[in-house]
Structure formats: C-alpha cells, structure tokens
Scaffold this active site. Structure first.
Site, PDB file in Angstrom:
ATOM      1  CB  CYS A   1      -2.412  -3.077  -5.117  1.00 40.48           C
ATOM      2  SG  CYS A   1      -3.144  -1.214  -5.561  1.00 40.48           S
TER       3      CYS A   1
ATOM      4  CB  CYS B   1       1.588   4.256  -7.750  1.00 34.91           C
ATOM      5  SG  CYS B   1       2.316   2.633  -7.739  1.00 34.91           S
TER       6      CYS B   1
HETATM    7  N1  LIG Z   1      -3.501   0.325 -11.057  1.00 34.22           N
HETATM    8  C1  LIG Z   1      -3.790   1.369  -9.992  1.00 34.22           C
HETATM    9  C2  LIG Z   1      -2.459   2.554 -10.075  1.00 34.22           C
HETATM   10  C3  LIG Z   1      -1.272   1.789  -9.362  1.00 34.22           C
HETATM   11  C4  LIG Z   1      -1.625   1.454  -7.872  1.00 34.22           C
HETATM   12  C5  LIG Z   1      -0.788   0.404  -7.282  1.00 34.22           C
HETATM   13  N2  LIG Z   1       0.403  -0.174  -8.065  1.00 34.22           N
HETATM   14  C6  LIG Z   1      -0.211   1.039  -5.945  1.00 34.22           C
HETATM   15  O1  LIG Z   1       0.841   0.638  -5.263  1.00 34.22           O
HETATM   16  O2  LIG Z   1      -0.801   1.658  -5.257  1.00 34.22           O
HETATM   17  C7  LIG Z   1      -4.888   2.216 -10.488  1.00 34.22           C
HETATM   18  O3  LIG Z   1      -5.116   2.259 -11.871  1.00 34.22           O
HETATM   19  O4  LIG Z   1      -5.634   2.871  -9.755  1.00 34.22           O
END
Ligand SMILES: N[C@H](CCC[C@H](N)C(=O)O)C(=O)O
Length: 336
Positions: free
Chosen positions: A239, A88
């Site tokens: 993200c 993340c």
């Molecule tokens: N939903 C993503 C995880 C969080 C990633 C995101 N919040 C970031 O800042 O990279 C997944 O299941 O791969």
C-alpha cells in the site's frame, strides 16, 4: 450505462489496462476523452463487480483517469469493495506513467481528491522496471482528518488499550487514513494485525470510515518492511500511502535525518520513500515501479452484476522484468 427500452441495461465494453505498483494491482480505465456514462452508484458497483477475485481476474481496485481543469489529468481510486478513497500511492505511479506516455512528458501534475500532486519519471529502480516518483501529500497529524472518534488531537507513538495492551500506534492521514505500529518479527508473524484491522474496519466506535492498518518491522536505519491490511480491500501486497506513512513514523521513532531515504520492503517487492519532514512542511516522495501486466476488454452488465473478462494482451517483458526484480529483492531481504 443507459436503460434500454426493455428496461434492461446495455452491457458495456470497457478497455482496461491491468497495472500494479509493488504488486498492488488495479484496472486502469482511461476516461480522459469521454467519461463513462455511469452514475456514481454505478461507478462503485462497477468497482465491486470488476475487482472481485475469481481465478486470475480481479484486482485491489480501479483507477479512473479523467480530464482535469487544474492538472494534466485526474485520478479517482475505488477500492475492491466499491468505496472511493482520497488517494492511492501505488496507483498514482501507474496513472503517472500512463499520462506521461499519453502526453509525452516526464514531469506532470495529477489531480487527486485532496491535492494536485507532482509525478516524475525516475531512473529505473531495477533493470527494465518503469519507475516513477509521486508526491504523497497532504500529511495530516490531526485525528479529525482520519476521522477518528477521540478527544486526542493527535496520536503519535501512543498506546491504544482498546486495540492492544502492548503495541504503540501512530495515526496519520496522507491524506487517506492510516493506523501504524512498529512491531517485532514475532508480532508481525502473529494474527494481531488481522484482528485489529478487521475490528477497526468493521462496526466500531473509533474509526467510522475505517482505516488502513500497517505493521512495520525496522530492519536497519535505511531498511524497513511494511505489511498493510487495506481499508476496503484486506491484506494487499503493498500500500503506497501506508509505506509512505510508515517511513515518516520510522523517521520519528528512530530520530533519522529530516530527508531520510528509506528502502521499504513489502510482500509485493520494494519501493523507496524519501521523507521530507521540514519545519514548514512535511511530505513524502514515493518512488517505485509502475508496471503494465496486460490489456483487456471487460464487458459489464451492472443490472445483472455480470462481468465478462476478454482475452489478455500480456506485456510479457514487463511481467518478466518485475519477477526478476522480486527475486532480487528476496535476496537482499535475506541478506539484511
Ligand atoms: N485502501 C486505501 C486506498 C488505496 C490505497 C493504496 N492502494 C495505496 O497504494 O496507497 C484506502 O481506502 O484509503
């Protein structure tokens, strides 16, 4: 949590900090001195229960900060649906800040599921905005790494007719899975992203574990806009791993220099991505805010799926500083 003698779980009080990176928000829970006495199933159920959006409460996920044998600390990240992710980017900046201030050092290593990653405090991206640089790595082109059910070893700027007749896609793992497409403003404004994202994150033959889906709008050779429908969450303000993957895809598609620095705008603000696309290794540095919104005690009784959120101790100045930054970003985007 332990079963009490009557067979009921004790409700447990958890001290959390609500944090965000580019308005992608999380509850940060420090387990460095003592891990929560909960099972893996309970950890997932805790995330599901605590992240549920009700009024002002809820989040995109939980960041568990734990002790590490190989690094300054370890980060585990759980999505709002209770699934654990390998990485993340926005969360790592927040964990990096927390551990940096806890240990009193501005350069550190944080263990994540697939790699120990460098984290460094940076000059402020804007006035009074705590700013950190995090290493996004490993970067994998192999479709097996997502995983994706396809005979193709890699999908780099290719049509995927089973998803859409016109769009060009790239798949990357950084190391969590991303499906990325450079699109026009018109396509960005359509419902295409939501339709594709809901399909590949539902029952489908292609992405058995789901995939984060991002649309990129290239604004200039140093400015892009990225919107992401996150696996395990839905549309988020930003993200970090997706913006990093999108920067690399943009570098390839626009044949930009190997270490191009891109401004990456998103619905929650802006970050910078420093691409390092070298013959021997490819990685991205993600640079952006690590903001504390408030401290809060959360009382959780998992057996009965009951969650009580305590009073918020708000970091007023940080919240105000980030609002000012977002207004500044809106002016820049309007002028590009
Ligand atoms: N939903 C993503 C995880 C969080 C990633 C995101 N919040 C970031 O800042 O990279 C997944 O299941 O791969």
């Amino acid at each position: 949590m332990k079963d009490t003698c009557e067979g009921r779980y004790e409700a447990v009080e958890i001290r959390a900090i609500k944090v965000h990176g580019s308005s992608n928000d999380f509850y940060l829970i420090d387990e460095m001195s003592r891990e929560l006495a909960i099972t893996e199933e309970e950890r997932s159920a805790l995330s599901l229960a605590v992240c549920k959006r009700t009024g002002e409460d809820g989040a995109d996920g939980i960041l568990f900060v734990q002790a590490s044998n190989t690094a300054d600390a370890k980060m585990r990240v759980f999505n709002a649906d209770g699934t654990e992710a390998s990485m993340c980017g926005n969360g790592l900046r927040c964990v990096g800040r927390y551990v940096s201030e806890k240990l009193g050092k501005d350069e550190l290593i944080i263990e994540t599921m697939k790699a120990d990653l460098a984290v460094k405090r940076e000059p402020e991206i804007y006035q009074d905005i705590p700013t950190f640089r995090v290493e996004i790595s490993p970067v994998l082109k192999s479709t097996k790494a997502l995983p994706m059910n396809t005979e193709k070893d890699e999908i780099i700027q290719e049509r995927l007719p089973f998803l859409d007749d016109e769009l060009i896609f790239t798949t990357l793992s950084v190391p969590n899975p991303h499906l990325v497409s450079i699109v026009s403003q018109e396509v960005l404004a359509s419902d295409k992203q939501e339709k594709i994202a809901k399909y590949v994150n539902g029952e489908n033959e292609w992405f058995p574990d789901g995939v984060n889906v991002s649309f990129i709008n290239v604004m200039s050779d140093k400015d892009i806009f990225v919107r992401t429908y996150e696996r395990g969450v839905g549309f988020t303000n930003a993200c970090g791993t997706a913006m990093s993957a999108s920067s690399l895809v943009t570098k390839w598609e626009r044949s930009l220099e190997d270490e191009v620095l891109l401004n990456v705008y998103n619905p929650g603000g802006m970050v910078k991505c420093q691409v390092h696309d070298m013959p021997e290794k490819t990685w991205i540095d993600l640079i952006g805010n690590a903001t504390y919104e408030y401290k809060q005690t959360i009382t959780v009784d998992l057996k009965h799926r009951e969650v009580q959120f305590g009073n918020k101790e708000i970091h007023e100045e940080e919240v105000a500083a980030y609002h000012a930054f977002v207004n500044h970003v809106k002016e820049i985007v309007g002028a590009i």
